[in-house]
Design an enzyme around this catalytic site. Structure first.
Site, short mmCIF file in Angstrom:
data_model
loop_
_atom_site.label_atom_id
_atom_site.label_comp_id
_atom_site.label_asym_id
_atom_site.label_seq_id
_atom_site.Cartn_x
_atom_site.Cartn_y
_atom_site.Cartn_z
N GLY A 52 -15.61 31.92 31.84
CA GLY A 52 -16.48 32.25 32.87
C GLY A 52 -17.77 31.79 32.58
O GLY A 52 -17.85 30.61 32.06
N GLU A 53 -18.78 32.65 32.85
CA GLU A 53 -19.96 32.09 32.49
C GLU A 53 -20.65 33.01 31.46
O GLU A 53 -20.88 34.29 31.94
CB GLU A 53 -21.03 32.12 33.67
CG GLU A 53 -22.19 31.12 33.63
CD GLU A 53 -21.85 29.91 33.23
OE1 GLU A 53 -20.90 29.37 33.73
OE2 GLU A 53 -22.66 29.35 32.04
N SER A 54 -21.21 32.84 30.32
CA SER A 54 -21.25 33.56 28.88
C SER A 54 -22.57 34.35 29.33
O SER A 54 -22.65 35.48 28.80
CB SER A 54 -21.20 32.93 27.73
OG SER A 54 -22.24 32.00 28.00
N CYS A 83 -13.21 29.69 26.14
CA CYS A 83 -14.31 28.87 26.62
C CYS A 83 -15.47 29.64 26.30
O CYS A 83 -16.06 29.91 25.09
CB CYS A 83 -14.04 28.53 27.91
SG CYS A 83 -15.07 27.05 28.52
N ARG A 110 -23.19 25.04 23.95
CA ARG A 110 -22.69 25.00 25.27
C ARG A 110 -22.73 23.82 26.02
O ARG A 110 -23.79 22.96 25.83
CB ARG A 110 -23.52 26.13 25.83
CG ARG A 110 -23.43 27.51 25.30
CD ARG A 110 -24.46 28.55 25.87
NE ARG A 110 -23.92 28.65 27.20
CZ ARG A 110 -24.93 28.95 28.23
NH1 ARG A 110 -26.04 29.39 28.14
NH2 ARG A 110 -24.26 29.26 29.56
N ILE A 138 -13.24 23.04 31.17
CA ILE A 138 -14.29 23.38 32.27
C ILE A 138 -15.56 23.62 31.53
O ILE A 138 -15.74 24.72 31.06
CB ILE A 138 -13.73 24.39 33.20
CG1 ILE A 138 -12.29 24.45 33.77
CG2 ILE A 138 -14.63 24.76 34.31
CD1 ILE A 138 -11.65 25.47 34.48
N ARG A 139 -16.47 22.72 31.74
CA ARG A 139 -17.76 22.81 31.24
C ARG A 139 -17.68 23.51 29.82
O ARG A 139 -18.52 24.49 29.68
CB ARG A 139 -18.66 23.77 32.09
CG ARG A 139 -18.87 23.17 33.61
CD ARG A 139 -19.77 23.65 34.45
NE ARG A 139 -21.34 23.29 34.17
CZ ARG A 139 -22.13 24.38 33.62
NH1 ARG A 139 -21.81 25.67 34.09
NH2 ARG A 139 -23.31 23.82 33.47
N HIS A 174 -8.70 25.85 28.19
CA HIS A 174 -8.11 27.10 28.95
C HIS A 174 -6.66 27.03 29.07
O HIS A 174 -6.28 26.53 29.78
CB HIS A 174 -8.61 27.09 30.67
CG HIS A 174 -10.23 27.39 30.91
ND1 HIS A 174 -10.27 28.56 31.14
CD2 HIS A 174 -11.20 26.84 30.73
CE1 HIS A 174 -11.71 28.73 31.39
NE2 HIS A 174 -12.21 27.64 30.92
N GLU A 176 -4.74 29.38 29.56
CA GLU A 176 -3.99 30.05 30.59
C GLU A 176 -3.81 29.37 31.85
O GLU A 176 -3.26 29.91 32.77
CB GLU A 176 -4.90 31.27 30.91
CG GLU A 176 -6.18 31.26 31.80
CD GLU A 176 -7.36 30.64 30.96
OE1 GLU A 176 -7.14 30.11 29.68
OE2 GLU A 176 -8.44 30.37 31.61
#
Ligand code: GLN
Length: 195
Positions: A52-54, A83, A110, A138-139, A174, A176
């Site tokens: 997600g976005e930390s 991630c 990051r 993903i990023r 990821h 998952e």
């Protein structure tokens, strides 16, 4: 194990990619529990901190003692971060520096792969049995320093991307989102062993 009650695995569900983790855990016979409040950590055998976005995770965690509750949980039970989850678990975060749980002895940078390689799918080597593994990035963050007790389980162009330190498993990709179930299986083994 026949008749054993399923492992209760929390999936931090404040934001980000929690649903695919819950589905994967259920498909492997575990009992996923979506965690949105600190008290929902009680009674879990292990926890997944998803991507997600930390920074957004931190914003939610700063409320109601959630950060401290999570820090305590991580010190006691197996935790698997993917991630942004790795960023939250790391001892040292760069680009920019940010608060973290400080549980995994690595430095992470990051969004480290630059624009061209920002988000991609590739096959890379792993020491988990079964040969190379598909990895969805993903990023993604990059692990730029490994503490002496941290073990590398997979690499991408020489960088560690799947690592373990004691009861913590961490993937900068990821798992998952791929059909390959080996990383989650490995985590469930760690949880079963710690029970
Ligand atoms: N770029 C995100 C961060 O810095 C992580 C991306 C992810 O979890 N897919 O928190």
């Amino acid at each position: 194990m026949a008749n054993a009650s399923p492992l209760k695995i929390g999936v931090l569900a404040l934001q980000g990619a929690f649903d695919a983790h819950a589905q994967r855990l259920a498909s492997l016979g575990a009992h996923p529990v979506l965690v949105r409040k600190p008290e929902e950590l009680n009674g879990l055998d292990g926890l997944v901190i998803p991507g997600g976005e930390s920074t957004t995770f931190l914003w939610f965690l700063e409320r109601g003692g959630f950060f401290e509750a999570l820090q305590q949980f991580v010190a006691q039970k197996p935790v698997f971060g993917t991630c942004a989850g790795v960023i939250l678990l790391a001892k040292d975060v760069r680009n920019p520096a940010q608060k973290s749980l400080g549980a995994l002895d690595v430095t992470v940078e990051r969004n480290a792969y630059g624009r061209q390689n920002d988000s991609r799918i590739l096959n890379a080597e792993t020491s988990l049995p079964g040969g190379p593994m598909e990895m969805v990035y993903i990023r993604a963050p990059k692990i730029t320093r490994m503490g002496v007790d941290v073990e590398t389980l997979a690499t991408r162009d020489g960088d560690p991307v799947l690592v373990r330190e004691k009861q913590i498993l961490a993937a900068t990709f990821h798992p998952e989102l791929s059909d390959d179930t080996r990383v989650h299986e490995e985590f469930l083994k760690m949880v079963a062993a710690a029970k």
